[in-house]
Motif scaffolding. Structure first.
Motif, PDB file in Angstrom:
ATOM      1  N   LEU A   7       0.870  -1.177   0.000  1.00  0.00           N
ATOM      2  CA  LEU A   7       0.000   0.000   0.000  1.00  0.00           C
ATOM      3  C   LEU A   7       0.902   1.220   0.000  1.00  0.00           C
ATOM      4  O   LEU A   7       1.781   1.352   0.862  1.00  0.00           O
ATOM      5  CB  LEU A   7      -0.886  -0.013   1.250  1.00  0.00           C
ATOM      6  CG  LEU A   7      -1.799   1.181   1.457  1.00  0.00           C
ATOM      7  CD1 LEU A   7      -2.798   1.341   0.313  1.00  0.00           C
ATOM      8  CD2 LEU A   7      -2.560   1.032   2.784  1.00  0.00           C
ATOM      9  N   LEU A  10      -2.681   7.240  -0.578  1.00  0.00           N
ATOM     10  CA  LEU A  10      -4.096   7.623  -0.505  1.00  0.00           C
ATOM     11  C   LEU A  10      -4.297   8.723  -1.507  1.00  0.00           C
ATOM     12  O   LEU A  10      -3.599   9.753  -1.429  1.00  0.00           O
ATOM     13  CB  LEU A  10      -4.415   8.299   0.830  1.00  0.00           C
ATOM     14  CG  LEU A  10      -4.094   7.571   2.072  1.00  0.00           C
ATOM     15  CD1 LEU A  10      -4.552   8.417   3.258  1.00  0.00           C
ATOM     16  CD2 LEU A  10      -4.857   6.278   2.020  1.00  0.00           C
ATOM     17  N   GLY A  48       3.153   8.735   7.924  1.00  0.00           N
ATOM     18  CA  GLY A  48       3.767   7.429   8.095  1.00  0.00           C
ATOM     19  C   GLY A  48       4.490   7.146   6.788  1.00  0.00           C
ATOM     20  O   GLY A  48       5.161   8.007   6.229  1.00  0.00           O
ATOM     21  N   GLY A  49       4.377   6.007   6.221  1.00  0.00           N
ATOM     22  CA  GLY A  49       5.006   5.724   4.938  1.00  0.00           C
ATOM     23  C   GLY A  49       4.082   5.919   3.755  1.00  0.00           C
ATOM     24  O   GLY A  49       4.428   5.547   2.644  1.00  0.00           O
ATOM     25  N   VAL A  52       0.198  11.021   0.255  1.00  0.00           N
ATOM     26  CA  VAL A  52      -1.166  11.560   0.177  1.00  0.00           C
ATOM     27  C   VAL A  52      -1.226  12.567  -0.966  1.00  0.00           C
ATOM     28  O   VAL A  52      -0.383  13.466  -1.046  1.00  0.00           O
ATOM     29  CB  VAL A  52      -1.592  12.237   1.502  1.00  0.00           C
ATOM     30  CG1 VAL A  52      -3.028  12.734   1.415  1.00  0.00           C
ATOM     31  CG2 VAL A  52      -1.420  11.283   2.687  1.00  0.00           C
ATOM     32  N   LEU A  65      -7.189   4.002  -2.906  1.00  0.00           N
ATOM     33  CA  LEU A  65      -5.875   3.510  -2.499  1.00  0.00           C
ATOM     34  C   LEU A  65      -5.040   3.185  -3.729  1.00  0.00           C
ATOM     35  O   LEU A  65      -5.560   2.701  -4.732  1.00  0.00           O
ATOM     36  CB  LEU A  65      -6.034   2.236  -1.653  1.00  0.00           C
ATOM     37  CG  LEU A  65      -6.924   2.361  -0.420  1.00  0.00           C
ATOM     38  CD1 LEU A  65      -6.963   1.025   0.326  1.00  0.00           C
ATOM     39  CD2 LEU A  65      -6.456   3.468   0.498  1.00  0.00           C
ATOM     40  N   ILE A  67      -1.753   0.831  -4.737  1.00  0.00           N
ATOM     41  CA  ILE A  67      -0.795  -0.205  -4.363  1.00  0.00           C
ATOM     42  C   ILE A  67       0.369  -0.108  -5.340  1.00  0.00           C
ATOM     43  O   ILE A  67       0.159  -0.122  -6.559  1.00  0.00           O
ATOM     44  CB  ILE A  67      -1.433  -1.613  -4.442  1.00  0.00           C
ATOM     45  CG1 ILE A  67      -2.540  -1.753  -3.392  1.00  0.00           C
ATOM     46  CG2 ILE A  67      -0.376  -2.706  -4.277  1.00  0.00           C
ATOM     47  CD1 ILE A  67      -3.315  -3.069  -3.476  1.00  0.00           C
ATOM     48  N   PHE A 104      -9.251   0.842  -7.110  1.00  0.00           N
ATOM     49  CA  PHE A 104      -7.918   1.182  -6.612  1.00  0.00           C
ATOM     50  C   PHE A 104      -6.943   1.061  -7.768  1.00  0.00           C
ATOM     51  O   PHE A 104      -7.300   0.524  -8.829  1.00  0.00           O
ATOM     52  CB  PHE A 104      -7.517   0.290  -5.411  1.00  0.00           C
ATOM     53  CG  PHE A 104      -7.496  -1.186  -5.703  1.00  0.00           C
ATOM     54  CD1 PHE A 104      -8.663  -1.934  -5.716  1.00  0.00           C
ATOM     55  CD2 PHE A 104      -6.300  -1.840  -5.949  1.00  0.00           C
ATOM     56  CE1 PHE A 104      -8.647  -3.312  -5.983  1.00  0.00           C
ATOM     57  CE2 PHE A 104      -6.260  -3.209  -6.203  1.00  0.00           C
ATOM     58  CZ  PHE A 104      -7.431  -3.932  -6.230  1.00  0.00           C
ATOM     59  N   ASN A 119       5.811  -6.080   0.574  1.00  0.00           N
ATOM     60  CA  ASN A 119       5.592  -7.522   0.726  1.00  0.00           C
ATOM     61  C   ASN A 119       6.210  -8.231  -0.469  1.00  0.00           C
ATOM     62  O   ASN A 119       6.169  -7.724  -1.591  1.00  0.00           O
ATOM     63  CB  ASN A 119       4.086  -7.812   0.735  1.00  0.00           C
ATOM     64  CG  ASN A 119       3.385  -7.050   1.829  1.00  0.00           C
ATOM     65  OD1 ASN A 119       3.510  -7.375   2.993  1.00  0.00           O
ATOM     66  ND2 ASN A 119       2.656  -6.004   1.449  1.00  0.00           N
TER      67      ASN A 119
END
Lengths: 123, 123
Positions: A7, A10, A48-49, A52, A65, A67, A104, A119
């Motif tokens: 992710l 945003l 955070g990471g 936006v 979102l 990815i 998304f 991941n």
């Protein structure tokens, strides 16, 4: 083979002609700074990471979102196996729709920070 | 007087009766773990400093943002000054609508991590 994804962002989609006002509201609301990036979007930096962004759109306002993946076709295939469907390929990204209905995007992940935090998936 | 707030969570609202399937999709898509939390939502943990949740809703599926604040009325007033409007108070949170149309929630921020990372606003 493996590929990586995480992710990454945003995106605050705003159905408005006034990008400056939209960016100013969301920057103030979230305590971020407006950095104009392109004619139709502004970069508000990271929380955070997560990156936006605020952009103008023709569809109804929403939040979506992004990815990031180092291999977009492999990530699209992984998500299709999970039940998502590919909606469209646009420039460098792919729009998908979750089985729960939200749209998304899959974007290219390239940075060292991306590689360090993504991941790892077996293809 | 001052109060504090910060972007705290992404809530993935799913118009579905199958919370388990919705939670499983989003956990797998984002590389997170499902932790059942309540009858109508699952906790997917955090990405960066942002909490991610999946919940079932009656309205159309979407993603919404939660802003945590140590003084909810002060944060609502700050956001009203920026052009947002209060939609409803529900249990411990307040639903607001941005001038760009997206709904978002103001929730209570209490943790040490919240205090350490939140923006400080002069009231």
């Amino acid at each position: 083979m493996t590929h990586r994804s995480r992710l990454a962002a945003l995106v605050i989609d705003c159905k408005t002609d006034d990008l400056d006002a939209a960016g100013a509201f969301w920057a103030a609301a979230l305590g971020l700074e407006v950095r104009p990036a392109a004619p139709n979007y502004v970069d508000l930096g990271s929380v955070g990471g997560l990156h936006v962004e605020v952009q103008t759109v023709d569809h109804e306002s929403r939040v979506h979102l992004d990815i990031a993946a180092d291999d977009i076709p492999a990530e699209v295939a992984r998500l299709e196996t999970l039940g998502a469907r590919k909606v469209a390929e646009v420039k460098t990204w792919t729009i998908m729709e979750a089985p729960t209905g939200q749209r998304f995007c899959i974007i290219q992940g390239r940075s060292d920070a991306f590689r360090a935090t993504a991941n790892v998936w077996e293809d």
